[in-house]
Design an enzyme around this catalytic site. Sequence first.
Site, PDB file in Angstrom:
ATOM      1  N   LEU A 137       0.905  -1.148   0.000  1.00 20.11           N
ATOM      2  CA  LEU A 137       0.000   0.000   0.000  1.00 20.11           C
ATOM      3  C   LEU A 137       0.941   1.193   0.000  1.00 20.11           C
ATOM      4  O   LEU A 137       1.767   1.341   0.898  1.00 20.11           O
ATOM      5  CB  LEU A 137      -0.882  -0.026   1.253  1.00 20.11           C
ATOM      6  CG  LEU A 137      -2.090   0.915   1.296  1.00 20.11           C
ATOM      7  CD1 LEU A 137      -3.021   0.661   0.120  1.00 20.11           C
ATOM      8  CD2 LEU A 137      -2.836   0.734   2.609  1.00 20.11           C
ATOM      9  N   ASP A 138       0.846   2.043  -1.031  1.00 22.62           N
ATOM     10  CA  ASP A 138       1.889   3.045  -1.208  1.00 22.62           C
ATOM     11  C   ASP A 138       1.938   4.070  -0.068  1.00 22.62           C
ATOM     12  O   ASP A 138       0.990   4.221   0.705  1.00 22.62           O
ATOM     13  CB  ASP A 138       1.807   3.719  -2.583  1.00 22.62           C
ATOM     14  CG  ASP A 138       0.518   4.493  -2.810  1.00 22.62           C
ATOM     15  OD1 ASP A 138      -0.191   4.761  -1.829  1.00 22.62           O
ATOM     16  OD2 ASP A 138       0.217   4.825  -3.964  1.00 22.62           O
ATOM     17  N   LYS A 139       3.040   4.757   0.022  1.00 19.78           N
ATOM     18  CA  LYS A 139       3.332   5.644   1.157  1.00 19.78           C
ATOM     19  C   LYS A 139       2.266   6.707   1.385  1.00 19.78           C
ATOM     20  O   LYS A 139       1.899   6.977   2.539  1.00 19.78           O
ATOM     21  CB  LYS A 139       4.708   6.291   0.956  1.00 19.78           C
ATOM     22  CG  LYS A 139       5.213   7.072   2.159  1.00 19.78           C
ATOM     23  CD  LYS A 139       6.656   7.521   1.939  1.00 19.78           C
ATOM     24  CE  LYS A 139       7.206   8.240   3.171  1.00 19.78           C
ATOM     25  NZ  LYS A 139       8.632   8.631   2.994  1.00 19.78           N
ATOM     26  N   SER A 146      -0.854   6.525   0.889  1.00 15.80           N
ATOM     27  CA  SER A 146      -2.156   5.916   1.137  1.00 15.80           C
ATOM     28  C   SER A 146      -2.233   5.349   2.551  1.00 15.80           C
ATOM     29  O   SER A 146      -1.223   5.070   3.184  1.00 15.80           O
ATOM     30  CB  SER A 146      -2.431   4.801   0.123  1.00 15.80           C
ATOM     31  OG  SER A 146      -2.359   5.285  -1.200  1.00 15.80           O
TER      32      SER A 146
END
Length: 265
Positions: free
Chosen positions: A105-107, A109
Site C-alpha cells: 500500500l503506497d506511502k 495511502s
Amino acid sequence: MSQENLIRINKYLSGAGYCSRRKADQLIEEGKVTINGSVPEMGTKIAEGDEVRVFGELISPKEKPVYIAFHKPVGIVCTTDTRVEKDNIIDYINYPSRIFPIGRLDKPSEGLILLTNDGDIVNKILRSRNNHGKEYVVKVNRPVTEAFVERMSNGIPILDTVTKKCEVEKIGSHEFRLVLTQGLNRQIRRMCEYLDYEVVQLKRVRVLNIPLDVAVGEYRDLTEKELKELNEIVSTSSKTEDTKNTTEQGSSKKYSNTAKKRRKN
C-alpha cells in the site's frame, strides 16, 4: 537423509516467516543467503540441522503462525528492509516476532494491510489472476461524474496494459468506492491521472473477507472465522496463468456484496 525430508531453500525461508518465496529467490540470486557457510544455487535443498543465514543472520524454523490486520497510516512504507527505509512498516508495528506484509500500500495511502509469517498464503493471495478483491474508498479533486465511473469501471490504459474491469460506485460528490482484483503499481492513482483527476485521499477498507475495523496505526489478530474463510477463498487459487473460473470470480463478488450490506447496517 532421504529426499522426502529435504526442503528447497526458498520454501524454508518462506516457511520460517523471513519472506515470500519470490523474495527468497531474489536474495539467493544476489548471494545474500548461505547454507552452512556456503552460497547455494537456486533450488538447493536443505536437511534438518543445516545452518541457514540471510545477511549473516541465522534463520530458524518458525513456530506459531501469525496473521494480523493493520491500519497503515499515511507516510509508512510497506517494506521489510529496515536498513534503508526508516519509516518502514516493520519498525512501526514492532511486532515481537518476524512478520512481513502481504502486498503493498503506497506511502501516501492509508488503510488495511495484512501481515503474516506464512509465506504460502502470501503467494496465493498475491496472484492477481485469482480475482481476489481489495476495496478502496478514494477522494479526488474534482466532482465524480457518471462518465468517470463508466471509464474507471471498464478499464484504463496504464503501464502498457489495460486495467481489468472493476466495480466502481460514486459515494459522494468527490468520492468513490472501487474494488480491484489486480495490483499494478500505483494503479488507482494512475487510473485517475489518465482521466485528469488527482487523488486527494486513498484508503483501503477491505482485503478479501477482512474489513478495516481498527484505528489508524493499530492492528489486531485475524479471528478464527476470518482465517477459515480466508483459507477457503485462497484454496481455489490457480497455479497457471490461463486458469480463470467462476468460483474465483464469485469469491470476490461474495465479499463485495457483504461489504455493501455492512455499510448499509
